[in-house]
Design a protein around this motif. Structure first.
Motif, PDB file in Angstrom:
ATOM      1  N   GLY A 210       0.864  -1.178   0.000  1.00  0.00           N
ATOM      2  CA  GLY A 210       0.000   0.000   0.000  1.00  0.00           C
ATOM      3  C   GLY A 210       0.897   1.223   0.000  1.00  0.00           C
ATOM      4  O   GLY A 210       2.022   1.174  -0.492  1.00  0.00           O
ATOM      5  N   ASN A 211       0.407   2.322   0.574  1.00  0.00           N
ATOM      6  CA  ASN A 211       1.279   3.471   0.782  1.00  0.00           C
ATOM      7  C   ASN A 211       2.471   3.076   1.622  1.00  0.00           C
ATOM      8  O   ASN A 211       3.603   3.436   1.351  1.00  0.00           O
ATOM      9  CB  ASN A 211       0.507   4.559   1.521  1.00  0.00           C
ATOM     10  N   GLY A 212       2.172   2.325   2.699  1.00  0.00           N
ATOM     11  CA  GLY A 212       3.217   1.624   3.434  1.00  0.00           C
ATOM     12  C   GLY A 212       3.280   0.218   2.856  1.00  0.00           C
ATOM     13  O   GLY A 212       2.236  -0.370   2.607  1.00  0.00           O
ATOM     14  N   ASP A 283       2.093   8.133  -5.491  1.00  0.00           N
ATOM     15  CA  ASP A 283       0.895   7.346  -5.787  1.00  0.00           C
ATOM     16  C   ASP A 283       1.180   6.383  -6.945  1.00  0.00           C
ATOM     17  O   ASP A 283       1.477   6.816  -8.057  1.00  0.00           O
ATOM     18  CB  ASP A 283      -0.229   8.329  -6.166  1.00  0.00           C
ATOM     19  N   MET A 284       1.094   5.091  -6.676  1.00  0.00           N
ATOM     20  CA  MET A 284       1.440   4.094  -7.685  1.00  0.00           C
ATOM     21  C   MET A 284       0.601   4.249  -8.950  1.00  0.00           C
ATOM     22  O   MET A 284       1.101   4.089 -10.064  1.00  0.00           O
ATOM     23  CB  MET A 284       1.280   2.692  -7.081  1.00  0.00           C
ATOM     24  N   ARG A 285      -0.690   4.575  -8.786  1.00  0.00           N
ATOM     25  CA  ARG A 285      -1.549   4.730  -9.959  1.00  0.00           C
ATOM     26  C   ARG A 285      -1.001   5.799 -10.907  1.00  0.00           C
ATOM     27  O   ARG A 285      -0.962   5.625 -12.115  1.00  0.00           O
ATOM     28  CB  ARG A 285      -2.958   5.133  -9.529  1.00  0.00           C
ATOM     29  N   GLY A 328      -3.663  -1.640  -0.983  1.00  0.00           N
ATOM     30  CA  GLY A 328      -4.033  -0.835  -2.157  1.00  0.00           C
ATOM     31  C   GLY A 328      -3.399  -1.278  -3.471  1.00  0.00           C
ATOM     32  O   GLY A 328      -4.102  -1.493  -4.465  1.00  0.00           O
ATOM     33  N   ILE A 329      -2.088  -1.407  -3.511  1.00  0.00           N
ATOM     34  CA  ILE A 329      -1.406  -1.810  -4.740  1.00  0.00           C
ATOM     35  C   ILE A 329      -1.584  -3.314  -4.963  1.00  0.00           C
ATOM     36  O   ILE A 329      -1.910  -3.760  -6.069  1.00  0.00           O
ATOM     37  CB  ILE A 329       0.096  -1.443  -4.668  1.00  0.00           C
ATOM     38  N   ASN A 332      -5.132  -4.112  -6.139  1.00  0.00           N
ATOM     39  CA  ASN A 332      -5.688  -3.428  -7.317  1.00  0.00           C
ATOM     40  C   ASN A 332      -4.823  -3.385  -8.558  1.00  0.00           C
ATOM     41  O   ASN A 332      -5.341  -3.122  -9.645  1.00  0.00           O
ATOM     42  CB  ASN A 332      -6.056  -1.982  -6.946  1.00  0.00           C
ATOM     43  N   SER A 333      -3.526  -3.588  -8.417  1.00  0.00           N
ATOM     44  CA  SER A 333      -2.674  -3.423  -9.599  1.00  0.00           C
ATOM     45  C   SER A 333      -2.255  -4.767 -10.195  1.00  0.00           C
ATOM     46  O   SER A 333      -1.307  -5.406  -9.736  1.00  0.00           O
ATOM     47  CB  SER A 333      -1.428  -2.596  -9.263  1.00  0.00           C
TER      48      SER A 333
END
Ligand code: ADP
Length: 392
Positions: A210-212, A283-285, A328-329, A332-333
């Motif tokens: 994620g962000n972390g 932000d990875m996106r 998050g990543i 979703n990615s």
């Protein structure tokens, strides 16, 4: 009245909350929301279980909502809203339990005092995590409160993995590896057998991206090694955090650049990682959507470090039966998952590209020696379950 459990996750600039109703069939999320931008541009939003916005508010610059004000706003809002729900207990996410708190704990003034001793170990997070506890102990002393720690799940790591190769006196004083994101890993471990009995009973690497970001090696559902160490700076590069870095760099920054602890802290926590390498975004996106070479380099550094840590955790576990992606990543990615799986082909990972594009849950081919999963994390539910158990 139905009993309810409130989960609070208080950070440096936000307080997130989730209210669960205790139903016969389990815990049901009924209201969730957050106040972000505390002290800068506070914004409150609350949604019901279907995502419908129940309330929203912003404060002007002059209003100066602080952390206590944010918690009061949330509890007042929930008090008006609850109706047939009655608050039974509050569960808090607390980053550091030190060596003493390796399980969730019911809170009173003594325990709070003990947890304050760990502020020097996590100065950016621990004070914010403890603020709402202190406030509610003062305001509502009868209310059951429980602290759940990000470090606790890693208490099963063997001594050899917790040790830094520095003089023993420092180890005794608490300078050792703890590991973080424990509530996320504990949640994934708790649902692993629903997906994959082999993973639950075997050697599994979980990637919380994620962000972390961090990774954890599990043996029969118990943490044996993780990429984060004494602080949540270690291991993988993150949105704005550097991840593992040669400690000689810090000496150089002090000696040659005249930087003090605060300046180095800002550099390593807030200006490094994906943001630092790309100079564009944390932000990875955004980075994946950019064709700037610096954005590509940041993503390359991120996945390269993951590839290296995969090898390290596989070695610590003595092999790998399964891999799970979360946060998050990770959730979703498909692109990042595909790159990581390609890099882990040497471990026996074979990606099912179509399943990966659809988000899983299983994204490895039937013939893959290592099963690969996408499993959404739920740290709040983990906290609510612990809180319910300790409040009983
Ligand atoms: P936190 O650690 O703050 O809880 P999250 O787990 O929400 O963070 O992860 C945030 C990260 O997930 C951001 O870098 C964001 O860009 C990334 N992310 C979310 N959705 C996607 C997506 N579809 N593709 C790539 N990255 C994504």
């Amino acid at each position: 009245m139905r009993p309810a459990i409130l989960v609070l996750n208080a950070g440096s600039s936000s307080v997130k909350f989730l209210l669960f109703a205790e139903e016969a069939g389990g815990l049901q999320a009924v209201v969730r929301g957050q106040i972000e931008g505390i002290r800068t541009a506070p914004h409150f939003i609350a949604r019901d279980g279907t995502g419908k916005v129940l309330a929203e508010q912003t404060w002007g610059e002059g209003d100066r909502l602080d952390h206590d004000g944010a918690v009061r706003h949330i509890t007042d809002f929930l008090g008006e809203l609850r109706g047939e729900l009655e608050l039974h207990a509050v569960g808090h996410r607390v980053v550091h339990g030190g060596t003493e708190y390796v399980q969730p704990v019911r809170l009173d003034a003594d325990v709070l005092g003990a947890l304050e001793k760990y502020i020097p170990l996590a100065p950016l997070h621990q004070p914010h995590n403890l603020g709402p506890i202190r406030l509610l102990l003062g305001q509502r002393p009868q209310l059951v409160q429980v602290a759940c720690f990000d470090t606790a799940f890693h208490a099963t790591n063997p001594e050899v993995s917790r040790r830094f190769a520095i003089p023993a006196e420092l180890h005794e004083a608490g300078v050792r590896r703890y590991g973080f994101h424990g509530l996320s890993y504990e949640y994934i471990a708790s649902v692993l057998d629903r997906h994959d009995a082999k993973a639950a009973a075997g050697r599994t690497i979980i990637l919380h991206l994620g962000n972390g970001s961090s990774m954890c090696g599990l043996e029969v559902g118990r943490s044996v090694a993780s990429t984060m160490g004494f602080t949540a700076l270690d291991g993988l590069p993150m949105g704005t955090r550097c991840g593992a870095i040669d400690p000689g760099v810090l000496l150089y920054l002090m000696d040659q650049r005249g930087m003090d602890a605060r300046a180095i802290e800002k550099l390593l926590y807030n200006q490094s990682g994906l943001l630092g390498v790309s100079g564009i975004s944390s932000d990875m996106r955004k980075l994946l959507g950019s064709d700037d070479a610096r954005a590509r380099l940041a993503v390359d550094v991120y996945t390269y470090r993951i590839r290296r840590e995969m090898g390290s955790l596989a070695a610590a576990l003595g092999g790998v039966d399964a891999i799970a992606f979360t946060a998050g990543i990770g959730e979703n990615s498909a692109e990042i998952r595909a790159r990581i799986c390609r890099d882990a082909a040497w471990l026996g990972v074979e990606l099912d590209a179509a399943a990966n594009a659809q988000g899983g849950p299983r994204i490895s081919t039937p013939g893959s020696r290592v099963n690969v999963w996408v499993i959404p994390t739920n740290e709040e539910l983990m906290i609510a379950r612990h809180t319910q158990r300790l409040a009983a």
